[in-house]
Write an enzyme that holds these catalytic residues in place. Sequence first.
Site: not given
Ligand code: EPZ
Length: 418
Positions: A22-23, A118, A123-125, A127, A306, A328, A398
């Site tokens: 999926k990812n 969620c 989960r901000p964006v 970065q 995960d 995380i 999902r």
């Molecule tokens: C990916 O999410 C995966 N989703 C998640 O899988 C997985 O849990 C996660 O990576 C960690 O391995 C997909 O690939 C679609 P991150 P992502 O950005 O990219 C913080 C599943 O069950 N952060 O690596 O959204 C964030 O809040 C899902 O399949 C910021 O603060 O995760 C978190 O605490 C759930 N600002 C940490 O970093 C940002 O701009 C890591 O999140 C980006 C992230």
Amino acid sequence: MDKLKIRGGRPLHGDIAISGAKNAALPEMCAALLTAEPVHLVNVPRLHDVRTMRRLLDHMGVTTQTHGERGGMSFVAPDTLSPEASYELVKTMRASVLVLGPLLARFGRARVSLPGGCAIGARPVDQHIKGLQAMGAEVRVEHGYVHATVPRLKGARLFTDMVTVTGTENLMMAAALADGETVIENAAREPEVVDLANCLVAMGAQISGAGSDVIRIRGVERLHGATHRIMPDRIETGTYLCAAAVTGGAVRLTGTSSCYLDAVIDKLMDAGCEVVSERDAIRLSAPARLNAVSLRTSPYPAFPTDMQAQFMAINCVANGVAMIRETIFENRFMHAVELQRLGADIRIDGNTAVVQGVAKLEGATVMATDLRASASLVVAGLVAEGETVIERIYHLDRGYERLEAKLAALGAKVRRLA
Ligand code: EPZ
């Protein structure tokens, strides 16, 4: 709303095939936005999230087609596409933010709804946005939407404050069409990032270092069409390994590889399982009762967040005490209270859970709160005495393809209730 009924207590046995990841599928579908030529993805998992992403792309004007059962999907993103992703679609799936980088890189503008939080965290964006701004984009957030414009992105040295998987993927896709070289430092090393890089290279991108924490991307004028086979789903693999382990079973998972799962397999072996890697398969056989194993989630190649919930479930009936630290996401223990409803002994203190193994779990009605939490309830239900009924299983759909059929093929007593 669908529910899943599981009659526990049967060791799982047999062979099943693992689906595409999926990812990896989600970012690779977005990569098709980077070219007007056809992109063909093979081994696409049939999941709710894949359908959502397809709807999002259709909505923009991408032509998408499926090719038979296992034939995959093809995408054509014309120059006339409208680079917008509405809240209605984005709110149902956070990964929709992955259209931002490709749209901005190809069309010089994008309007994408902020995904919002969620169940597992804020989960901000920030970065993702910071990186695009460093590449010269003008980005403002208004009324819940990210508005971004740029004549053409410029190569830059990017450093993310934390390791972010989709952040790395978004910036890598954006940099593929930028003017000059981009270096992403503190990059995510997840196998899905590498699989996306392989897909982009097949489309003509110049990328090196994927899989390490420094990725270099030399931007090109344009990308072309390609065919790419999506890697196997390592989290689906890990979930079935846990299901077999907790029931004292013996299974063979095909179409997958242990090379993505070292940290997980290490823990399963510490728990007492025998795990054998084959070229394109993994075999696991489990003892009657597992040893408790402690863990700490961290970015790849360390133990994946995960898989945290599934390991909490197997520790519920293991011999001894396990300490689970989630580093995380700030709210990823929602499954603990549901596991307690099955008779588990779990204490939570901040981002640490202490699980005291008990002799047995007892079936009950429980509620799924997010994708991996629901997987942990399935794992617990397979070992619990009597019947477990899991509500809100749309969360499972999902990320797990044909879960009931695969579990039934391994001898489980499982049924979906409307
Ligand atoms: C990916 O999410 C995966 N989703 C998640 O899988 C997985 O849990 C996660 O990576 C960690 O391995 C997909 O690939 C679609 P991150 P992502 O950005 O990219 C913080 C599943 O069950 N952060 O690596 O959204 C964030 O809040 C899902 O399949 C910021 O603060 O995760 C978190 O605490 C759930 N600002 C940490 O970093 C940002 O701009 C890591 O999140 C980006 C992230």
